[in-house]
Design an enzyme around this catalytic site. Structure first.
Site, PDB file in Angstrom:
ATOM      1  N   GLU A  24      -0.684  17.911-103.171  1.00  0.00           N
ATOM      2  CA  GLU A  24       0.071  16.692-102.889  1.00  0.00           C
ATOM      3  C   GLU A  24      -0.830  15.489-103.111  1.00  0.00           C
ATOM      4  O   GLU A  24      -2.001  15.499-102.698  1.00  0.00           O
ATOM      5  CB  GLU A  24       0.581  16.706-101.447  1.00  0.00           C
ATOM      6  N   GLU A  36       1.171   5.397 -98.610  1.00  0.00           N
ATOM      7  CA  GLU A  36       2.029   5.517 -97.438  1.00  0.00           C
ATOM      8  C   GLU A  36       1.713   4.341 -96.529  1.00  0.00           C
ATOM      9  O   GLU A  36       0.565   3.914 -96.425  1.00  0.00           O
ATOM     10  CB  GLU A  36       1.763   6.801 -96.670  1.00  0.00           C
TER      11      GLU A  36
END
Length: 283
Positions: free
Chosen positions: A165, A170
């Site tokens: 990932e 974020e």
């Protein structure tokens, strides 16, 4: 971003926090995200400028529901509160002030009942090495969790984190001036390892204007940047074979979850992430 299985591992797994560049001991001039130029040494191979009247579904899929349709626990494995939809009020093309952008909207239908959208390029576009540039304006507020991220194409064959990932960005909406860039993978002991960097604006918030979030990826290195400033740069080591395979792109806004916590009385809805473009380059 929210790893497909139990992101609360953030709190139990080894996380190495790398120092963000641009600190007091290293002055780095940010790029101007308004000036859209092809990075030196790269050629454009794929893009979505979001200039049409609707989302281009030759490029994107909607993932729907609360995660259970994908074999995950309700809440997408992270205790998230939103249900993802393909409704126009949760995603579409927004044209404001001569800027055409993808809009992902998190809404509160009734108290504690939230909807949002999650778009992926799975099975439609993926890349192995190169550069990804995403120009976006972020939402804000307690419990709001926008992300621009990537998963390995082999997610259907191997469980997370074996697929790898890459979280390009974020943001926890209660700290709208700070962003995180993280990679997750399976280390040589067959356990989760996460390497994270963060960056805090010297003034203003990521919700105030567009910023350029980037990934530079070679077989040897991964470099995650904001406005040209490196946030998390690392070597691809022998136990990081996940990052020698192809990945697809994900854009979403979650509500709640183990990491950001739940919305509270200070959270204002609706909240929007606007994406001016996604561009992918090869060296």
């Amino acid at each position: 971003m929210r790893s497909p299985f139990f992101l609360y591992v953030y709190f139990f797994a080894l996380i190495i926090i790398l120092p963000a560049c641009g600190s007091d001991d290293e002055v780095v001039s940010p790029v101007d995200p308004v000036v859209d130029e092809t990075p030196e040494g790269y050629a454009l191979i794929w893009a979505d400028e979001f200039n049409g009247s609707t989302i281009n579904f030759d490029n994107w899929n909607h993932e729907l529901g609360d995660g259970t349709a994908y074999g995950l626990p309700a809440g997408w494995g992270n205790n998230e509160l939103q249900v993802y939809t393909d409704l126009d009020n949760n995603s579409g093309i927004d044209k404001t002030n001569d800027v055409s952008a993808l809009r992902i909207t998190a809404s509160e239908l009734t108290a504690g009942n939230y909807t949002s959208a999650k778009l992926t390029s799975q099975s439609k576009f993926s890349l192995r090495f190169g550069r990804v540039d995403v120009k976006a304006k972020m939402p804000f507020g307690q419990g709001i969790w926008p992300a621009i991220w990537m998963l390995g194409d082999n997610i259907t064959d191997i469980s997370w984190p074996g697929c790898g990932e890459i979280d390009i960005v974020e943001i926890l909406g209660q700290n709208p001036n700070q962003m995180y860039s993280t990679v997750h993978f399976t280390n040589s002991d067959n356990g989760l390892e996460s390497i994270q960097g963060d960056y805090t604006l010297s003034s203003g918030d990521f919700s105030d204007d567009y910023h350029l979030y980037s990934l530079e990826w070679t077989p040897e290195t991964i470099n995650l940047l904001v406005d040209g400033i490196s946030v998390n740069e690392l070597s691809v080591e022998a136990d990081m074979k996940e990052f020698l395979r192809s990945f697809y792109i994900i854009l979403n806004v979650a509500v709640g979850g183990y990491w950001p916590g739940e919305p509270d009385n200070s959270t204002v809805f609706p909240q929007q992430m606007l994406v001016d473009y996604v561009r992918v380059y090869e060296q």
